[in-house]
Enzyme design. Structure first.
Site, PDB file in Angstrom:
ATOM      1  N   TYR A 132       0.786  -1.150  -0.053  1.00 34.61           N
ATOM      2  CA  TYR A 132      -0.025  -0.022  -0.071  1.00 34.61           C
ATOM      3  C   TYR A 132       0.914   1.272   0.096  1.00 34.61           C
ATOM      4  O   TYR A 132       0.982   2.065   1.081  1.00 34.61           O
ATOM      5  CB  TYR A 132      -1.117  -0.126   1.299  1.00 34.61           C
ATOM      6  CG  TYR A 132      -1.735  -1.148   1.171  1.00 34.61           C
ATOM      7  CD1 TYR A 132      -2.257  -1.947   0.108  1.00 34.61           C
ATOM      8  CD2 TYR A 132      -2.668  -1.343   2.414  1.00 34.61           C
ATOM      9  CE1 TYR A 132      -3.205  -2.761   0.218  1.00 34.61           C
ATOM     10  CE2 TYR A 132      -3.634  -2.385   2.614  1.00 34.61           C
ATOM     11  CZ  TYR A 132      -4.026  -3.145   1.511  1.00 34.61           C
ATOM     12  OH  TYR A 132      -4.994  -4.199   1.481  1.00 34.61           O
ATOM     13  N   ARG A 133       1.762   1.258  -0.854  1.00 34.81           N
ATOM     14  CA  ARG A 133       2.914   2.263  -1.141  1.00 34.81           C
ATOM     15  C   ARG A 133       2.414   3.878  -0.738  1.00 34.81           C
ATOM     16  O   ARG A 133       1.197   4.229  -1.349  1.00 34.81           O
ATOM     17  CB  ARG A 133       3.749   2.267  -2.222  1.00 34.81           C
ATOM     18  CG  ARG A 133       4.842   3.093  -1.989  1.00 34.81           C
ATOM     19  CD  ARG A 133       5.615   3.386  -3.546  1.00 34.81           C
ATOM     20  NE  ARG A 133       5.830   1.963  -4.227  1.00 34.81           N
ATOM     21  CZ  ARG A 133       6.988   1.161  -3.810  1.00 34.81           C
ATOM     22  NH1 ARG A 133       7.664   1.649  -2.976  1.00 34.81           N
ATOM     23  NH2 ARG A 133       7.158   0.244  -4.523  1.00 34.81           N
TER      24      ARG A 133
END
Ligand SMILES: Cc1cc2nc3c(=O)[nH]c(=O)nc-3n(C[C@H](O)[C@H](O)[C@H](O)COP(=O)(O)OP(=O)(O)OC[C@H]3O[C@@H](n4cnc5c(N)ncnc54)[C@H](O)[C@@H]3O)c2cc1C
Ligand SMILES: *[C@@H]1O[C@H](CO)[C@@H](O)[C@H](O)[C@H]1NC(C)=O
Ligand SMILES: *[C@@H]1O[C@H](CO)[C@@H](O)[C@H](O)[C@H]1NC(C)=O
Ligand SMILES: *[C@@H]1O[C@H](CO)[C@@H](O)[C@H](O)[C@H]1NC(C)=O
Ligand SMILES: *[C@@H]1O[C@H](CO)[C@@H](O)[C@H](O)[C@H]1NC(C)=O
Length: 555
Positions: A475-476
């Site tokens: 979930y950069r």
């Protein structure tokens, strides 16, 4: 003094000078290396090519990075064979062009197809490398990185309804990025992460060599299973261990608004979900809905389940463990495990199975303008904590925002933190993903929406993991920190900030591996693992990766 000078000179000699006409020289190099001009015409899209823009956008999931002001690559290469990647790596290295590898294009910050660095770069798009070879007898699969999760599930299902692979829910997610960053779905409480079930891999390293598990060694094999794609090389293919599931599983959804006691139920869920039997996956999606009757805004919690068993086993089990929720048979459906993922993606029951292999079929969280963030929760959040959140969901910007809570526990608690780079194991009750999205015509006001998610993230600070505030690399979020473009001492210290959040102390071992396999830092992006600064390498290499913590702390 003399020695230090020598070392500095040696370090400097690693710096590659960027060419004055990178696009032209790159094409020239590629045409020599790719063999003949017909293959370059098939494989390489330059900016002059009329399909360039559509190819670039084809798998880009976050429209924030497909606007006219988004930096674009010099070229997109769509290899059909490993040798095409080797040639491309060779030319890019020679000419100082950065490489971005793209599998499914779901990177939340677009790092697989754009860059915030003002440097020439090239995209290697693995869309044509997507074969899936299932071996039912051995319960293994070789899958190429460009395949999607949905393609993997579909191919396995065609051969066996009672085998599958424990990866994520979004069917268009690419395996290249997903396996590189961990990957969880509805089976992690039973079988661990996707990355925990990788048994071999083929990788192209910075020298263009093709390595497998044996030839890359256990350190590098460890790093690519959760350390984030893009730091160590280009993973061509993965050998996966398949896991057993019943021919039919049960999938259910229960929706409750605040008026229907949602606050109490969400609060209570925190004490129950992570301790349930491993066969039960449970998540909550919180969002705002508008009542069709009186157009009243309501905050709603959607509880979803996937259970590895039948409806008539699940319902009494939930009556015992979570009676307040009031799960009834009518909330549930039986289907193959592969189909339960489409259900979790909110496709209607009975949607064709081929949806899994349809890269254009849109789930509610794909192909849009969005910003997301993540958190891990170790202590139940008090009811008052949730009550404070609901107000944020009533704000204008939250009209289609969602907060997703997914229970951990089970097998996740049993796998040691150091087993793979993904460290968020025992002690985590659940993971949170916050997501806010908006329409194209609202993109001019994107900062307003970004502001909303930052406020929510700030608000959550006291309730979530601390020192470090952990985050999930898949979930950069580049707001937790980025590398400077040059790998100098300062950028190393900066990388530690985001690195500890994603990897905790595994960051140190990742740096050690990076220093060994890509000391020049060819494979890099805004959040790639940095090699140890040049001057410190000698000392570090002598040490064992388990006890070099102090050295890193001095930097
Ligand atoms: C709609 C949607 C649903 C999602 N659902 C889930 C879910 O259920 N569970 C979950 O855990 N996550 C989920 N994610 C997050 C997803 O796992 C990550 O975004 C993942 O990194 C995407 O992989 P990709 O190949 O599609 O992305 P890409 O954008 O292609 O790649 C992501 C990163 O990995 C690098 N990379 C890609 N391929 C390779 C390769 N072959 N070798 C080396 N590096 C590579 C890229 O350069 C980039 O840095 C979801 C994301 C979206 C947008
Ligand atoms: C050019 O390369 C393609 C693909 O590698 C190959 O099929 C073709 O035979 C080659 N042509 C010549 C003239 O070498
Ligand atoms: C664009 O590039 C593709 C792939 O290299 C090639 O097949 C096509 O002919 C090119 N089109 C134009 C208009 O240059
Ligand atoms: C909400 O909770 C109260 C008391 O705990 C209960 O009486 C009521 O039936 C619940 N409402 C719903 C809609 O479940
Ligand atoms: C799975 O469930 C569906 C829907 O109830 C049913 O039609 C089907 O026969 C079941 N399949 C198996 C293999 O049990």
């Amino acid at each position: 003094m003399f020695r230090i000078l020598l070392v500095i000179l040696f370090c400097l000699s690693w710096k590659i000078t960027t060419s004055a006409h990178p696009a032209r020289e790159l094409l020239h190099c590629l045409s020599l290396r790719l063999g003949n001009s017909s293959s370059i015409a098939e494989l390489v899209y330059t900016r002059h090519n009329s399909s360039f823009s559509s190819v670039l956008k084809s798998s880009a999931q976050n429209f924030r990075f497909t606007t006219p002001s988004t930096p674009t690559p010099l070229a997109i290469v769509t290899p059909l064979h490993a040798s095409h990647i080797q040639a491309t790596v060779y030319c890019c290295r020679k000419l100082g062009v950065q490489v971005r590898t793209r599998s499914g294009g779901h990177d939340y910050e677009g790092l697989s197809y754009t860059t915030t660095y003002k440097v020439p770069f090239l995209v290697i798009d693995l869309v044509n490398l997507r074969s899936v070879q299932v071996n039912v007898e051995k319960a293994t699969t070789w899958v190429e990185s460009g395949a999607t999760i949905g393609e993997l599930y579909y191919e396995i299902l065609l051969k066996s309804r009672t085998l599958t692979f424990p990866a994520g829910v979004g069917h268009t997610v690419g395996l290249g990025g997903h396996l590189s960053g961990g990957g969880y779905g509805s089976l992690h409480r039973k079988y661990g992460l996707a990355a925990d079930n990788v048994i071999d891999a083929r990788l192209i390293d910075v020298k263009g060599r093709i390595l497998d598990r044996k030839s890359m060694g256990e350190d590098l094999f460890w790093a690519i299973r959760g350390g984030g794609g893009a730091s160590f090389g280009i993973v061509l293919a993965w050998k996966l261990k398949l896991v057993p599931v019943p021919a039919n599983v049960t999938a259910c959804r229960v929706t409750r608004t605040l008026e229907q006691n949602a606050t109490k139920l969400v609060h209570r869920w925190q004490y129950i979900a992570h301790k349930l039997h491993k066969d039960i996956h449970m998540g909550i999606a919180i969002s705002r809905v508008t009542s069709s009757e009186d157009e009243k805004m309501m905050v709603r919690a959607d509880f979803s389940f996937v259970f590895l068993g039948s409806i008539h086993e699940l319902v009494p089990l939930m009556e015992e463990k979570f009676p307040e929720l009031g799960l009834v048979k009518a909330d549930c459906f039986e289907m193959s495990w592969a189909e339960s993922n489409l259900y979790l993606e909110h496709f209607p029951i009975g949607v064709p199975l081929e949806t899994l292999i349809d890269r254009s079929s849109k789930s509610p969280i794909s192909k849009m303008f969005f910003k997301a963030k993540s958190d891990f929760v170790k202590q139940p959040i008090p009811e008052t904590g949730f009550e404070g959140l609901w107000g944020k969901f009533h704000e204008e910007e939250a009209k289609s925002a969602v907060m997703q809570l997914v229970a951990y526990g089970g097998k996740m608690d049993e796998i040691p933190e150091t087993e793979t780079p993904f460290p968020h194991r025992a002690g985590n009750l659940y993971i949170i993903m916050y997501l806010v999205n908006w329409e194209e015509e609202e993109n001019i006001n994107s900062e307003k929406f970004m502001g909303w998610i930052r406020r929510v993230y700030n608000y959550m600070t006291p309730f979530v993991s601390k020192s470090p505030r952990e985050a999930y690399i898949n979930y950069r979020d580049i707001e937790i920190g980025t590398n400077k473009i040059n790998n100098d001492k300062g950028s190393y210290a900066q990388a530690r900030i985001w690195g500890l959040k994603y990897f905790k102390n595994n960051f140190n071992r990742l740096v050690h591996v990076k220093t060994k396999v890509d000391p020049e830092n060819f494979f890099r992006n805004e959040q790639s693992i940095p090699p140890l600064p040049c001057l410190l390498k000698k000392g570090a290499n002598k040490r064992n990766h388990n006890n070099h913590g102090n050295l890193y702390d001095q930097i």
